[in-house]
Design an enzyme around this catalytic site. Structure first.
Site, mmCIF file in Angstrom:
data_model
loop_
_atom_site.group_PDB
_atom_site.id
_atom_site.type_symbol
_atom_site.label_atom_id
_atom_site.label_comp_id
_atom_site.label_asym_id
_atom_site.label_seq_id
_atom_site.Cartn_x
_atom_site.Cartn_y
_atom_site.Cartn_z
ATOM 1 N N ASP A 1 0.879 -1.154 0.000
ATOM 2 C CA ASP A 1 0.000 0.000 0.000
ATOM 3 C C ASP A 1 0.927 1.218 0.000
ATOM 4 O OD1 ASP A 1 -2.310 1.696 0.425
ATOM 5 O OD2 ASP A 1 -1.717 1.780 2.539
ATOM 6 N N ASP B 1 -0.014 5.064 1.096
ATOM 7 C CA ASP B 1 -0.171 6.013 2.199
ATOM 8 C C ASP B 1 -0.062 5.313 3.547
ATOM 9 O OD1 ASP B 1 -0.626 8.183 0.436
ATOM 10 O OD2 ASP B 1 -2.713 7.587 0.218
ATOM 11 N N ASP C 1 -4.927 3.488 -3.085
ATOM 12 C CA ASP C 1 -6.066 4.355 -3.388
ATOM 13 C C ASP C 1 -5.625 5.815 -3.491
ATOM 14 O OD1 ASP C 1 -8.668 4.952 -3.977
ATOM 15 O OD2 ASP C 1 -9.420 4.824 -1.926
ATOM 16 N N ASP D 1 -1.944 -0.664 5.995
ATOM 17 C CA ASP D 1 -2.342 -0.012 7.246
ATOM 18 C C ASP D 1 -3.846 0.169 7.379
ATOM 19 O OD1 ASP D 1 -3.050 3.308 6.995
ATOM 20 O OD2 ASP D 1 -2.312 2.260 5.226
#
Length: 256
Positions: free
Chosen positions: A8, A10, A94, A194
């Site tokens: 991921d 962020d 995202d 996360d």
């Protein structure tokens, strides 16, 4: 043994939320809008950028903000080590393609990643940045049965597509006698995340040899600790809670 390493972006690869970081850099007023608007998140990012340009903002300010996004040197070392040992590195996020590309370029690690799966973004002729949903609002929904994935992306389904592509590439390499590094479905997988939308892709890991890096104090850890036992029990991979990139680097040094 090498494998597939998924990150991921962020609060996982980087030590902040790139969307909020950039908008805060552009305008505190627009940053407040992120916390109050009911608009879908990706659409809201695009709307805030439109407001910024309508107020006389420039694309260079956005690009400059990307160079200030924090990325822990130990995370860079972990990625470099995995790549050097033959792992296939990908980002599933995202965020958006322009932010990710700009940050990876700034830190000189773009070449380490074989794929970046995220929301598309582009600069127009007026140097204004546009951000779009990976799955457009008018497209058929992804239909993930978990109910926790974002409307515009199901990371689990994206991992499925990626692994299919890698298997096809592997078959093509064998057919033409290529000596390129091959991907085998049985290879190990690790995932760094996360948020709750990092749960779905973890279900693709079916071995205790796989590693699920879950950042402490974030929503993914809270989701795994929910009272419903099937949530955590569905994870077959080894779960490692981490706080700093050094925690990940230590494990990578042991397995790579």
């Amino acid at each position: 043994m090498a494998g597939l390493a998924c990150f991921d972006f962020d609060w996982s690869l980087i030590d902040t939320d790139s969307d909020r970081f950039v908008i805060q850099s552009l305008s505190p007023e627009l940053r407040r809008k992120l916390d109050t608007s009911p608009m879908q998140w990706t659409d809201l990012q695009n709307e805030c950028l439109k407001d910024f340009y309508d107020q006389g903002g420039s694309g260079q300010v956005v690009r400059d903000a990307l160079t200030k996004v924090p990325l822990d040197p130990d995370m860079i070392k972990a990625c470099q080590l995995l790549h050097a040992k033959g792992w296939t590195l990908v980002i599933v996020s995202d965020a958006n393609s322009i932010y990710i590309d700009g940050i990876l370029q700034h830190y000189g690690i773009k070449q380490l990643f074989s794929a970046v799966i995220t929301n598309p973004a582009f600069w127009d002729s007026q140097d204004r940045l546009h951000i779009q949903r990976l799955i457009p609002a008018d497209a058929p929904p992804h239909g993930c049965p978990l109910g926790i994935c974002s409307l515009n992306i199901c990371k689990g389904q994206e991992i499925d597509k990626l692994q299919k592509q890698l298997r096809q590439q592997n078959s093509a390499n064998k057919a033409d006698g290529s000596t390129a590094e091959n991907f085998a479905p049985s290879q190990r997988m690790l995932y760094v995340g996360d948020g709750r939308n990092d749960y779905c892709p973890a279900l693709r890991m079916q071995s205790s040899q796989d590693i699920y890096f879950v950042r402490k104090g974030r929503s993914l850890e809270a989701y795994l600790e929910k009272s419903a036992p099937n949530i955590r029990d569905a994870i077959k991979a080894r779960i490692i809670l981490w706080t700093r990139a050094a925690d990940i680097l230590k494990v990578v040094q042991e397995i790579a």
